[in-house]
Enzyme design. Sequence first.
Site, PDB file in Angstrom:
ATOM      1  N   HIS A  74       0.854  -1.206   0.000  1.00 44.26           N
ATOM      2  CA  HIS A  74       0.000   0.000   0.000  1.00 44.26           C
ATOM      3  C   HIS A  74       0.880   1.242   0.000  1.00 44.26           C
ATOM      4  O   HIS A  74       1.773   1.362   0.829  1.00 44.26           O
ATOM      5  CB  HIS A  74      -0.892   0.035   1.242  1.00 44.26           C
ATOM      6  CG  HIS A  74      -2.148  -0.765   1.084  1.00 44.26           C
ATOM      7  ND1 HIS A  74      -3.406  -0.206   1.143  1.00 44.26           N
ATOM      8  CD2 HIS A  74      -2.332  -2.075   0.846  1.00 44.26           C
ATOM      9  CE1 HIS A  74      -4.308  -1.153   0.943  1.00 44.26           C
ATOM     10  NE2 HIS A  74      -3.686  -2.296   0.778  1.00 44.26           N
ATOM     11  N   TYR A 196      -9.061   8.239   5.798  1.00 48.33           N
ATOM     12  CA  TYR A 196      -9.334   8.882   7.080  1.00 48.33           C
ATOM     13  C   TYR A 196     -10.419   9.919   6.845  1.00 48.33           C
ATOM     14  O   TYR A 196     -10.220  10.854   6.053  1.00 48.33           O
ATOM     15  CB  TYR A 196      -8.073   9.569   7.601  1.00 48.33           C
ATOM     16  CG  TYR A 196      -6.903   8.630   7.828  1.00 48.33           C
ATOM     17  CD1 TYR A 196      -6.851   7.832   8.966  1.00 48.33           C
ATOM     18  CD2 TYR A 196      -5.858   8.543   6.915  1.00 48.33           C
ATOM     19  CE1 TYR A 196      -5.777   6.971   9.182  1.00 48.33           C
ATOM     20  CE2 TYR A 196      -4.787   7.680   7.117  1.00 48.33           C
ATOM     21  CZ  TYR A 196      -4.758   6.899   8.257  1.00 48.33           C
ATOM     22  OH  TYR A 196      -3.701   6.043   8.464  1.00 48.33           O
ATOM     23  N   PRO A 288      -3.342   3.245  18.317  1.00 48.54           N
ATOM     24  CA  PRO A 288      -3.262   2.690  16.944  1.00 48.54           C
ATOM     25  C   PRO A 288      -3.469   3.734  15.850  1.00 48.54           C
ATOM     26  O   PRO A 288      -3.530   3.384  14.678  1.00 48.54           O
ATOM     27  CB  PRO A 288      -4.370   1.630  16.924  1.00 48.54           C
ATOM     28  CG  PRO A 288      -5.265   1.947  18.051  1.00 48.54           C
ATOM     29  CD  PRO A 288      -4.504   2.748  19.052  1.00 48.54           C
ATOM     30  N   LYS A 292       1.558   1.917  14.538  1.00 46.17           N
ATOM     31  CA  LYS A 292       2.994   1.814  14.833  1.00 46.17           C
ATOM     32  C   LYS A 292       3.354   0.697  15.812  1.00 46.17           C
ATOM     33  O   LYS A 292       4.519   0.328  15.920  1.00 46.17           O
ATOM     34  CB  LYS A 292       3.501   3.128  15.444  1.00 46.17           C
ATOM     35  CG  LYS A 292       3.491   4.314  14.511  1.00 46.17           C
ATOM     36  CD  LYS A 292       4.812   4.411  13.780  1.00 46.17           C
ATOM     37  CE  LYS A 292       4.867   5.586  12.856  1.00 46.17           C
ATOM     38  NZ  LYS A 292       4.878   5.218  11.457  1.00 46.17           N
ATOM     39  N   TYR A 383       4.973   8.355   8.546  1.00 47.14           N
ATOM     40  CA  TYR A 383       3.838   7.434   8.445  1.00 47.14           C
ATOM     41  C   TYR A 383       4.324   5.997   8.233  1.00 47.14           C
ATOM     42  O   TYR A 383       3.818   5.061   8.835  1.00 47.14           O
ATOM     43  CB  TYR A 383       2.974   7.889   7.267  1.00 47.14           C
ATOM     44  CG  TYR A 383       1.633   7.219   7.119  1.00 47.14           C
ATOM     45  CD1 TYR A 383       0.732   7.137   8.170  1.00 47.14           C
ATOM     46  CD2 TYR A 383       1.231   6.706   5.879  1.00 47.14           C
ATOM     47  CE1 TYR A 383      -0.511   6.557   8.008  1.00 47.14           C
ATOM     48  CE2 TYR A 383      -0.008   6.124   5.702  1.00 47.14           C
ATOM     49  CZ  TYR A 383      -0.871   6.046   6.774  1.00 47.14           C
ATOM     50  OH  TYR A 383      -2.110   5.473   6.608  1.00 47.14           O
TER      51      TYR A 383
HETATM   52  P1  RFL Z   1       1.148  -8.492  22.170  1.00 42.82           P
HETATM   53  O1  RFL Z   1       0.863  -8.726  20.730  1.00 42.82           O
HETATM   54  O2  RFL Z   1       0.071  -7.895  23.011  1.00 42.82           O
HETATM   55  O3  RFL Z   1       1.614  -9.867  22.792  1.00 42.82           O
HETATM   56  C1  RFL Z   1       1.798  -9.999  24.177  1.00 42.82           C
HETATM   57  C2  RFL Z   1       1.663 -11.473  24.512  1.00 42.82           C
HETATM   58  O4  RFL Z   1       1.959 -11.658  25.885  1.00 42.82           O
HETATM   59  C3  RFL Z   1       1.033 -12.579  26.443  1.00 42.82           C
HETATM   60  N1  RFL Z   1       0.970 -12.354  27.902  1.00 42.82           N
HETATM   61  C4  RFL Z   1       1.461 -13.204  28.815  1.00 42.82           C
HETATM   62  N2  RFL Z   1       2.069 -14.399  28.687  1.00 42.82           N
HETATM   63  C5  RFL Z   1       2.451 -15.036  29.834  1.00 42.82           C
HETATM   64  N3  RFL Z   1       2.209 -14.527  31.089  1.00 42.82           N
HETATM   65  C6  RFL Z   1       1.614 -13.316  31.238  1.00 42.82           C
HETATM   66  N4  RFL Z   1       1.409 -12.825  32.462  1.00 42.82           N
HETATM   67  C7  RFL Z   1       1.215 -12.611  30.079  1.00 42.82           C
HETATM   68  N5  RFL Z   1       0.581 -11.424  29.862  1.00 42.82           N
HETATM   69  C8  RFL Z   1       0.461 -11.292  28.551  1.00 42.82           C
HETATM   70  C9  RFL Z   1      -0.265 -12.280  25.720  1.00 42.82           C
HETATM   71  O5  RFL Z   1      -1.169 -13.367  25.760  1.00 42.82           O
HETATM   72  C10 RFL Z   1       0.238 -11.979  24.313  1.00 42.82           C
HETATM   73  O6  RFL Z   1       0.252 -13.127  23.495  1.00 42.82           O
HETATM   74  O7  RFL Z   1       2.414  -7.534  22.363  1.00 42.82           O
HETATM   75  P2  RFL Z   1       3.701  -7.265  21.431  1.00 42.82           P
HETATM   76  O8  RFL Z   1       4.385  -8.526  21.048  1.00 42.82           O
HETATM   77  O9  RFL Z   1       4.448  -6.222  22.130  1.00 42.82           O
HETATM   78  O10 RFL Z   1       3.083  -6.674  20.053  1.00 42.82           O
HETATM   79  C11 RFL Z   1       2.425  -5.430  20.063  1.00 42.82           C
HETATM   80  C12 RFL Z   1       1.352  -5.428  18.972  1.00 42.82           C
HETATM   81  O11 RFL Z   1       0.506  -6.547  19.145  1.00 42.82           O
HETATM   82  C13 RFL Z   1       0.538  -4.120  19.001  1.00 42.82           C
HETATM   83  O12 RFL Z   1       1.387  -3.018  19.228  1.00 42.82           O
HETATM   84  C14 RFL Z   1      -0.188  -3.882  17.677  1.00 42.82           C
HETATM   85  O13 RFL Z   1      -1.208  -4.836  17.481  1.00 42.82           O
HETATM   86  C15 RFL Z   1      -0.776  -2.456  17.643  1.00 42.82           C
HETATM   87  N6  RFL Z   1      -1.588  -2.237  16.430  1.00 42.82           N
HETATM   88  C16 RFL Z   1      -0.982  -1.964  15.222  1.00 42.82           C
HETATM   89  N7  RFL Z   1       0.371  -1.914  15.127  1.00 42.82           N
HETATM   90  C17 RFL Z   1       0.968  -1.730  13.917  1.00 42.82           C
HETATM   91  O14 RFL Z   1       2.202  -1.666  13.862  1.00 42.82           O
HETATM   92  N8  RFL Z   1       0.223  -1.620  12.750  1.00 42.82           N
HETATM   93  C18 RFL Z   1      -1.146  -1.675  12.766  1.00 42.82           C
HETATM   94  O15 RFL Z   1      -1.773  -1.615  11.708  1.00 42.82           O
HETATM   95  C19 RFL Z   1      -1.807  -1.824  14.040  1.00 42.82           C
HETATM   96  N9  RFL Z   1      -3.160  -1.894  14.120  1.00 42.82           N
HETATM   97  C20 RFL Z   1      -2.993  -2.321  16.519  1.00 42.82           C
HETATM   98  C21 RFL Z   1      -3.756  -2.147  15.343  1.00 42.82           C
HETATM   99  C22 RFL Z   1      -3.642  -2.584  17.739  1.00 42.82           C
HETATM  100  C23 RFL Z   1      -5.012  -2.654  17.792  1.00 42.82           C
HETATM  101  N10 RFL Z   1      -5.622  -2.934  19.043  1.00 42.82           N
HETATM  102  C24 RFL Z   1      -6.400  -4.077  19.263  1.00 42.82           C
HETATM  103  C25 RFL Z   1      -5.165  -2.208  20.178  1.00 42.82           C
HETATM  104  C26 RFL Z   1      -5.146  -2.224  15.398  1.00 42.82           C
HETATM  105  C27 RFL Z   1      -5.781  -2.458  16.625  1.00 42.82           C
HETATM  106  C28 RFL Z   1      -7.284  -2.521  16.648  1.00 42.82           C
END
Ligand code: RFL
Length: 386
Positions: A74, A196, A288, A292, A383
């Site tokens: 994209h 947006y 979000p 990032k 971005y």
């Molecule tokens: P995660 O993915 O939350 O993984 C953390 C893991 O730790 C586990 N955990 C535990 N395990 C053992 N013992 C415990 N006490 C624990 N507590 C937690 C959990 O079960 C989980 O599996 O963190 P990580 O690896 O730091 O990754 C971060 C990303 O997941 C997050 O920043 C992104 O999803 C944010 N985000 C986006 N980021 C982008 O770069 N591009 C995007 O397009 C984007 N879109 C988004 C998003 C986040 C969203 N939400 C739901 C907030 C869109 C949305 C809607």
Amino acid sequence: MADRATVLIVGAGPAGLVLGNLLRANGIDTLILERGSRERVQTRARAGFLGANSARVLTEHGLAAGMLRSGQSHDTCAFRDAEGEFELNYGELGRGEVHTVYPQQHLVTDLIAEYLHRGGRIRFDVTVTEIDAATATVRHNGGESRGRFVVGCDGSNGVSRRALPADLATRHARDHGIAWLAVLTEAPQSMTAVTYALHDNGFAGHMARSPQVTRYYLQVCADDDPAAWPDERIWSELAIRMRVDRFGPLREGPVTERRMVRLRSDVVDPMQHGRLFLAGDAASLISPSAAKGANLAIMQAEVLARALTDAVTREDEAALRAYSRTCLPRIWRAQEFSHWMITLLHGPAAAEPDAGFQRVLRRARLSSLRDSRSHQDFFAENYVGI
Ligand code: RFL
């Protein structure tokens, strides 16, 4: 008896899994402890937009097969408001970088398979309850695990943050006072670009996820119940904010997920103490609004993998000591851009005394983005970049 591993990783999200894969590639013994089941983490839909640095990290380290096979490139986004619509082809602006759209749950699935293939150990359904940063000991519902180092990749509500002493680590936090209803639909994208829409009813966003799945965001009241948003209400509010009367209809389909996302940001400084290091959302939560979070997680995983490899294979801990100093400026720059996006996309609450003033400012900012090449270059660089 306690499990032992050179590096214990708490959490199997993008941060923990990229780190685990990079360490395994360097022959380092790792154990990942994950609270969820394998099925749960492989089906959790969240991010989709991977920036240029993430694509590079995944490609250079042999983790990009799925992304290269079915990710979509994209390079354009669009802004709509009462004045009209304009597109920014950010692939031809700034550093000329593009996004690759690849759903996070697919990436996580690929990363788990590759990590196991590289001989990594992972235990699902294990909830860590306590981390001792001085001894790299982790307590959980299955007993105890010990490492030479522990990396907390357990998200922003995990236990690893709490293992940093409150008097040594500062949590800089901001609640933006804004909530989104994040919706996944089984519908093809309605527009060719991420769109947006700025509207007096609130922000609406459109983002492709795959040819069959599209994500939409609707700014809603923070105390709204997602159940109060049945499919028809979602589509009719999207139609208003996306101004379909002017720009054409949305391609509708069943809503498969609706959840509230509070726009919150925070940064933990430093991101390390003793033998414990934080990465991903555990170190810094980012709203979000600029997509990032997963990108920052992958950036930190690469920096930390290199530093841990130096420490384990050469007994050189210089890069580990510098870990927070290396990552924090990049995290803050992403936070700054995300904050900039938040103020661009969301109007002030009507009750704010200077709401009228802020609205016109927002319009001025948007028109500058439409007309000024240097403003567009700034946007494009931030971005897609980290
Ligand atoms: P995660 O993915 O939350 O993984 C953390 C893991 O730790 C586990 N955990 C535990 N395990 C053992 N013992 C415990 N006490 C624990 N507590 C937690 C959990 O079960 C989980 O599996 O963190 P990580 O690896 O730091 O990754 C971060 C990303 O997941 C997050 O920043 C992104 O999803 C944010 N985000 C986006 N980021 C982008 O770069 N591009 C995007 O397009 C984007 N879109 C988004 C998003 C986040 C969203 N939400 C739901 C907030 C869109 C949305 C809607």
